[in-house]
Design a protein around this motif. Structure first.
Motif, PDB file in Angstrom:
ATOM      1  N   GLU A 132       0.835  -1.201   0.000  1.00 28.13           N
ATOM      2  CA  GLU A 132       0.000   0.000   0.000  1.00 28.13           C
ATOM      3  C   GLU A 132       0.873   1.256   0.000  1.00 28.13           C
ATOM      4  O   GLU A 132       1.992   1.261   0.526  1.00 28.13           O
ATOM      5  CB  GLU A 132      -0.908   0.011   1.232  1.00 28.13           C
ATOM      6  CG  GLU A 132      -1.982  -1.056   1.225  1.00 28.13           C
ATOM      7  CD  GLU A 132      -3.187  -0.651   0.381  1.00 28.13           C
ATOM      8  OE1 GLU A 132      -3.345   0.559   0.131  1.00 28.13           O
ATOM      9  OE2 GLU A 132      -3.941  -1.549  -0.014  1.00 28.13           O
ATOM     10  N   ASN A 133       0.346   2.331  -0.588  1.00 28.86           N
ATOM     11  CA  ASN A 133       1.015   3.625  -0.525  1.00 28.86           C
ATOM     12  C   ASN A 133       0.658   4.304   0.789  1.00 28.86           C
ATOM     13  O   ASN A 133      -0.521   4.494   1.106  1.00 28.86           O
ATOM     14  CB  ASN A 133       0.595   4.510  -1.702  1.00 28.86           C
ATOM     15  CG  ASN A 133       1.137   4.001  -3.027  1.00 28.86           C
ATOM     16  OD1 ASN A 133       2.201   3.395  -3.075  1.00 28.86           O
ATOM     17  ND2 ASN A 133       0.394   4.240  -4.107  1.00 28.86           N
ATOM     18  N   ILE A 134       1.658   4.640   1.572  1.00 30.07           N
ATOM     19  CA  ILE A 134       1.459   5.305   2.850  1.00 30.07           C
ATOM     20  C   ILE A 134       1.785   6.786   2.659  1.00 30.07           C
ATOM     21  O   ILE A 134       2.889   7.135   2.215  1.00 30.07           O
ATOM     22  CB  ILE A 134       2.349   4.693   3.938  1.00 30.07           C
ATOM     23  CG1 ILE A 134       2.103   3.175   4.050  1.00 30.07           C
ATOM     24  CG2 ILE A 134       2.109   5.365   5.277  1.00 30.07           C
ATOM     25  CD1 ILE A 134       0.709   2.807   4.475  1.00 30.07           C
ATOM     26  N   GLU A 135       0.805   7.640   2.968  1.00 31.09           N
ATOM     27  CA  GLU A 135       0.984   9.078   2.799  1.00 31.09           C
ATOM     28  C   GLU A 135       0.937   9.771   4.148  1.00 31.09           C
ATOM     29  O   GLU A 135       0.142   9.419   5.018  1.00 31.09           O
ATOM     30  CB  GLU A 135      -0.110   9.661   1.894  1.00 31.09           C
ATOM     31  CG  GLU A 135      -0.068   9.161   0.461  1.00 31.09           C
ATOM     32  CD  GLU A 135      -1.109   9.863  -0.403  1.00 31.09           C
ATOM     33  OE1 GLU A 135      -1.768  10.794   0.118  1.00 31.09           O
ATOM     34  OE2 GLU A 135      -1.261   9.481  -1.574  1.00 31.09           O
ATOM     35  N   ILE A 136       1.813  10.755   4.307  1.00 34.60           N
ATOM     36  CA  ILE A 136       1.802  11.635   5.475  1.00 34.60           C
ATOM     37  C   ILE A 136       1.832  13.066   4.955  1.00 34.60           C
ATOM     38  O   ILE A 136       2.798  13.468   4.281  1.00 34.60           O
ATOM     39  CB  ILE A 136       3.004  11.361   6.400  1.00 34.60           C
ATOM     40  CG1 ILE A 136       2.941   9.930   6.959  1.00 34.60           C
ATOM     41  CG2 ILE A 136       3.042  12.364   7.543  1.00 34.60           C
ATOM     42  CD1 ILE A 136       4.095   9.576   7.859  1.00 34.60           C
ATOM     43  N   ASP A 137       0.761  13.785   5.224  1.00 32.91           N
ATOM     44  CA  ASP A 137       0.621  15.169   4.742  1.00 32.91           C
ATOM     45  C   ASP A 137       0.766  15.243   3.225  1.00 32.91           C
ATOM     46  O   ASP A 137       1.431  16.134   2.668  1.00 32.91           O
ATOM     47  CB  ASP A 137       1.653  16.093   5.409  1.00 32.91           C
ATOM     48  CG  ASP A 137       1.452  16.178   6.910  1.00 32.91           C
ATOM     49  OD1 ASP A 137       0.296  15.997   7.349  1.00 32.91           O
ATOM     50  OD2 ASP A 137       2.440  16.407   7.637  1.00 32.91           O
ATOM     51  N   GLY A 138       0.166  14.254   2.531  1.00 30.40           N
ATOM     52  CA  GLY A 138       0.174  14.253   1.077  1.00 30.40           C
ATOM     53  C   GLY A 138       1.442  13.738   0.450  1.00 30.40           C
ATOM     54  O   GLY A 138       1.550  13.704  -0.780  1.00 30.40           O
ATOM     55  N   THR A 139       2.420  13.313   1.243  1.00 28.96           N
ATOM     56  CA  THR A 139       3.689  12.805   0.704  1.00 28.96           C
ATOM     57  C   THR A 139       3.760  11.301   0.919  1.00 28.96           C
ATOM     58  O   THR A 139       3.545  10.805   2.037  1.00 28.96           O
ATOM     59  CB  THR A 139       4.881  13.475   1.399  1.00 28.96           C
ATOM     60  OG1 THR A 139       4.778  14.897   1.229  1.00 28.96           O
ATOM     61  CG2 THR A 139       6.195  12.987   0.805  1.00 28.96           C
ATOM     62  N   VAL A 140       4.041  10.570  -0.164  1.00 24.91           N
ATOM     63  CA  VAL A 140       4.167   9.114  -0.077  1.00 24.91           C
ATOM     64  C   VAL A 140       5.531   8.771   0.525  1.00 24.91           C
ATOM     65  O   VAL A 140       6.567   9.276   0.077  1.00 24.91           O
ATOM     66  CB  VAL A 140       4.011   8.461  -1.463  1.00 24.91           C
ATOM     67  CG1 VAL A 140       4.186   6.949  -1.359  1.00 24.91           C
ATOM     68  CG2 VAL A 140       2.653   8.804  -2.063  1.00 24.91           C
ATOM     69  N   ILE A 141       5.518   7.937   1.548  1.00 27.35           N
ATOM     70  CA  ILE A 141       6.760   7.530   2.221  1.00 27.35           C
ATOM     71  C   ILE A 141       6.982   6.039   2.005  1.00 27.35           C
ATOM     72  O   ILE A 141       6.102   5.323   1.514  1.00 27.35           O
ATOM     73  CB  ILE A 141       6.692   7.834   3.732  1.00 27.35           C
ATOM     74  CG1 ILE A 141       5.572   7.000   4.387  1.00 27.35           C
ATOM     75  CG2 ILE A 141       6.486   9.324   3.985  1.00 27.35           C
ATOM     76  CD1 ILE A 141       5.558   7.086   5.900  1.00 27.35           C
TER      77      ILE A 141
END
Length: 330
Positions: A132-141
């Motif tokens: 899965e794509n994990i996003e924090i504040d719109g940024t993929v980490i």
């Protein structure tokens, strides 16, 4: 009137259906308000840095839990989700935990709680969410779940040490000498320590006592004496005994007819000089082992009593240990 009544009934049914659908889809905590022991669940629920408005699964069997309003303690929820709803909540909790682990601003306690959520999630769920794509504040980490699975597969996430890699020795080269073969037989062991020396007892022990003294007119003195011979080792004597003894001084005369139960005489020995002999008379020829033979006799000398100390005593050819009168009594 009938038409208005029917419209009102339809509206009522629509409201009921809307409420049931919302509750059934997990829109709130209305359906999960009690614990199994009757306490009221408190929502929203803070778990692992995330907020939930429903009971949360925990443990290997995904039992649903909440915090009770009455005492703030955890309890199992009385009403369970269906399978699809439970899977949805588990998925959301796992993704929230992953975001917490990837968030550099999260505290150590929040990351520790998030790591516990991953530890209690099933391996199937973790592998499904690893892509899965994990996003924090719109940024993929980078997905923390993938890194967690890699560590857990290596045995690090569970706290166990990594597997031991056993190294094999390199093959011998042409220049290195071949290993020496093991010895055909083990080296001889050192000899056992020698036992302590065994104390050997003398064949006999002997001493003399002065029973009385009688001064004479010519300046000499007569003494009544006893010699004691203890048979301390070996066998008993049954075929007769013969005692040879010597005083410290040769200026001692032995009365041959004074010995009690024995024949007495004075002899000369090439090894010891002047000696005295006491021998049994046949009727008293037995000396039992560990018993003491007492023989009385009289002597006369111009020397003092110190001359009457024993210098040696031999019983049937065996030299006895001479002991002082005051050191051993028997």
């Amino acid at each position: 009137m009938p038409a208005r009544r029917d419209a009102r009934a339809v509206a009522t049914i629509a409201v009921v259906v809307f409420v049931v659908v919302c509750v059934g889809r997990g829109g709130g905590a209305t359906a999960l308000t009690l614990t199994s022991d009757g306490r009221t669940c408190k929502f929203p629920l803070e778990v692992g840095g995330a907020t939930s408005t429903t009971c949360v699964p925990f443990g290997s069997n995904d039992v649903l839990w909440c915090v009770a309003e009455e005492d703030g303690r955890w309890g199992t929820c009385a009403e369970a989700y269906d399978a699809s709803e439970r899977g949805r909540v588990t998925r959301e909790m796992t993704l929230r935990a992953a975001r917490t682990l990837g968030d550099s601003s999260a505290s150590a306690d929040e990351k520790r709680a998030a790591n516990e959520i991953l530890e209690n999630a099933s391996a199937l769920m973790l592998r499904a969410l690893a892509d899965e794509n994990i996003e924090i504040d719109g940024t993929v980490i980078d997905n923390p779940i993938a890194a967690y699975l890699e560590k857990r597969d290596d045995g690090v996430a569970s706290g166990s040490p990594p597997p031991i890699k056993r190294l094999r020795p390199p093959p011998p080269t042409a220049s290195s000498p071949p290993p020496s073969p093991p010895p055909s037989s083990p080296p001889p062991s050192s000899p056992p320590p020698s036992p302590p020396p065994v104390e050997t007892l003398p064949r006999c022990r002997a001493r003399v006592d002065i029973r009385w003294e009688s001064p004479q007119a010519d300046g000499s003195s007569e003494f009544g004496m006893d010699v004691y011979v203890l048979l301390s080792s070996g066998d008993s004597i049954s075929d007769g005994w013969r005692v040879i003894f010597k005083f410290m001084s040769d200026q001692v005369a032995l009365y041959s007819n004074s010995a009690y139960g024995a024949d007495a005489r004075t002899l000369y020995s090439p090894d010891y000089g002047r000696v005295y002999e006491l021998a049994d008379r046949g009727w008293d020829a037995f000396i039992a082992l560990y018993s003491t033979k007492r023989i009385g006799f009289n002597v006369r000398t111009r020397a003092d009593s110190r001359a009457l100390k024993l210098k040696l005593l031999i019983l049937n050819g065996a030299r006895c240990e001479v002991v002082e009168e005051s050191s051993q009594r028997y």
